[in-house]
Structures are given as C-alpha cells and as structure tokens.
Write an enzyme that holds these catalytic residues in place. Structure first.
Site, PDB file in Angstrom:
ATOM      1  N   CYS A  90       0.866  -1.185   0.000  1.00 22.37           N
ATOM      2  CA  CYS A  90       0.000   0.000   0.000  1.00 22.37           C
ATOM      3  C   CYS A  90       0.902   1.233   0.000  1.00 22.37           C
ATOM      4  O   CYS A  90       1.597   1.504   0.985  1.00 22.37           O
ATOM      5  CB  CYS A  90      -0.909   0.004   1.222  1.00 22.37           C
ATOM      6  N   CYS A 253      -2.973   7.376  -4.907  1.00 15.87           N
ATOM      7  CA  CYS A 253      -2.766   5.927  -4.830  1.00 15.87           C
ATOM      8  C   CYS A 253      -1.370   5.541  -5.309  1.00 15.87           C
ATOM      9  O   CYS A 253      -1.056   5.657  -6.494  1.00 15.87           O
ATOM     10  CB  CYS A 253      -3.827   5.165  -5.626  1.00 15.87           C
TER      11      CYS A 253
END
Length: 333
Positions: A90, A253
């Site tokens: 992530c 992201c």
C-alpha cells in the site's frame, strides 16, 4: 473480557487516512512478510475488522503494523490492513507509516534519509527529507510493476461495453480510460464510481485470472482505477481508485500510480526517467517516476518510484471488548 487495546497514530497521506497501530501486535509466524501476511489473515483478521470497520474506523480506513525486518539488511517490516483486506503493498499507507514512525521516534534507520522496508509484496526502499522533526516528504522505490493484460472486453450493466487494461503495481489494478461508454472521471461523481466499480471488478475477475507470476498468494484484481482529465496544469493525469466495498482513494494511490506508469510504459507513452504527476479525485498529487526497467518472470516490467507527503492528525487508544456486539466492526452497505 477485553480482547485487546491498540494504541494508534492517525493521519492521512494526501487526503487518504492512515492508522499506524503501535501496540497490540499479534505474533506472526513465517520467515517472510508474505508468509506472515498469510498467518495474519488466517488467525488474526478480527484485528483488521475491529480497527478498520465502523464503529472504530470507516469505509476508507487504511492502516499498518510495524514489525522487525525479515531480511538481514532491512530496517523494518510492514503489514498493511484496510477495509478491503490485508494488502501485499500500500503506497499511501507506507508513506504515512514511515512519516509517523519517524516523527514519533519509533523508527531509527541505519542511514539517515534512507529506509529499507520488507513488505508482503517484496522489498521497498524509501528516501525521506526532514525539516526539524517533521518529515517533509517520502519517496518510495516500489516493487516492479507491469502490464498484465491489455484490451480486455467486458460488459457492465448500466454502462455497456468497456475495454480495460490490468496492471500490477503492488496490487492488481483494472484501468479504465475514457471511451465511448465512459466519459472520464471529470464527468462522473463519486456515486457513479461507487455504483459501477464492483460490477467492473466482478466482470474482470470472471474473465481473466490475475495471479502474480512469482507469488501466487498475490491474486485477484482488487482495485479499479478510473482515469480522466486533471484539474492542475502540472498534473499529467488524474484518477479515482475504487477499493473494498465502497471506498474511493482520496490520495493519488501509490500502487495505483505504479500500475498506471507500467501500463503507459508498455504502450510507449512513458519512458525511463520520465516524471509522472498523478492527481487524485480530490486534486492531491503524487510525483511518480520510471526509475528503470527490469523483468518479472521473464516479462518486461518497470522500477517505479512515488513521492508524497503525510500529516498526523491525532493519537488514540482503541479498545476491543468481547461483550461489545460490534467488537469486530460492521459495514452499512
């Protein structure tokens, strides 16, 4: 009976939440973070549910645990948890985790300004800059990213025919570019993204099998990356990433930016050393770059980097009691 108390540092990376859990770590078995991730999912997923879902979290909540390194030269290991599961990697979460850990004095890397991180997806190196005690930015040198599938045709109820690409940047991303039945994210609102993303994801996973060729535990197209025109003149592209059951990434992201760069490189639209300023649904930016080229299982891949910033917003002690009927969280779909 109290099942656990978890101390946390809360904050966000470019708008998307990050919860660094600093106590209450379960003991995980395995010699790699990939193996430890499997052990966590099989035995301790209640912790993820309790800390990420309501009433202690929310649909966008994302977090991480810090563990000792699993490699000889590593500085630390990180386990990622969020509403969509226990992710291999992530990007926004790691930028926040490193920022908060450095500022709180929980992390003292061997070399100032450089960190070697063991993640379930593999080694991620990081650079950072500090002004006093404040971390100004973190730059991740992510795991290799690659285009997995190109021009996959699917049929989506309410939209019709769509053609998508699927790229890997730490997770598998379904990339939807503007076309006849999708005008671009600038023409859609959040409710459109939330409505159609699960259908796109289901259609893709019924059509192709996304499995990392070097780690079969990383599988399934979990994220949908919708693209469109940016709002800032210095942004090269904009995106809205859907994950979980009803979450839209507020940051640009990190793994999605890696996947997007891999897709554009494979199509000849980005070159090595090109910067790629990627804009989120709320206008925040990451600066990506293709640092080099490599191979994954004999196929072309890129070595991506992502630079961003994080801000702390508070600290908390979260209790999970067995006599709480919502001890392990809930979602209102």
């Amino acid at each position: 009976m109290r099942r656990g108390t978890f101390s946390c540092i809360d904050g966000h990376t470019c708008g998307n939440p990050v919860r660094l859990i600093t106590s209450g770590h379960p003991v995980l078995k395995g010699s790699t973070m990939s193996e430890k991730r499997q052990h966590f999912m099989a035995n301790f997923d209640w912790i993820r549910q309790a800390l990420m879902f309501e009433p202690r979290g929310h649909d966008m909540m994302s977090g991480a645990f810090i563990y000792p390194p699993t490699t000889v030269d590593g500085d630390l290991s990180v386990l990622f948890v969020e509403t969509s599961g226990c992710l291999p990697m992530c990007g926004h979460g790691l930028i926040g985790t490193l920022t908060f850990a450095l500022q709180a004095g929980l992390l003292h890397p061997e070399q100032e300004g450089r960190i070697k991180v063991d993640t379930p997806a593999g080694r991620v190196n990081a650079h950072y800059a500090k002004l006093g005690n404040r971390v100004e930015w973190v730059k991740l040198f992510n795991v290799p990213a690659f285009l997995a599938y190109e021009n996959i045709d699917i049929e989506v109820p309410g939209i019709g025919a769509l053609r998508v690409d699927i790229a890997y940047g730490g997770n598998f991303y379904i990339i939807v570019e503007p076309q006849q039945n999708f005008p671009g994210i600038e023409q859609w609102n959040a409710s459109d993204i939330l409505l159609f993303s699960p259908q796109v994801r289901d259609a893709v996973n019924q059509t192709v099998d996304c499995v990392h060729p070097e780690n079969a535990t990383v599988h399934g197209a979990s994220h949908v990356l919708w693209t469109g025109k940016p709002t800032h003149p210095n942004s090269h592209a904009a995106n809205a990433v859907f994950y979980g059951d009803k979450a839209i990434d507020r940051s640009p992201c990190g793994t999605g930016t890696s996947a997007r760069m891999a897709q554009l490189f494979a199509k000849g639209q980005l070159q090595v050393n090109d910067d790629f300023v990627h804009e989120s649904f709320i206008g925040s930016q990451f600066v990506g770059c293709i640092e080099g080229v490599t191979e994954v299982a004999g196929n072309a891949a890129i070595q991506p980097s992502i630079r961003g910033w994080s801000k702390m917003t508070g600290t908390s002690n979260i209790c999970v009691d067995d006599d709480d009927p919502y001890a392990f969280g809930f979602q209102v779909l």
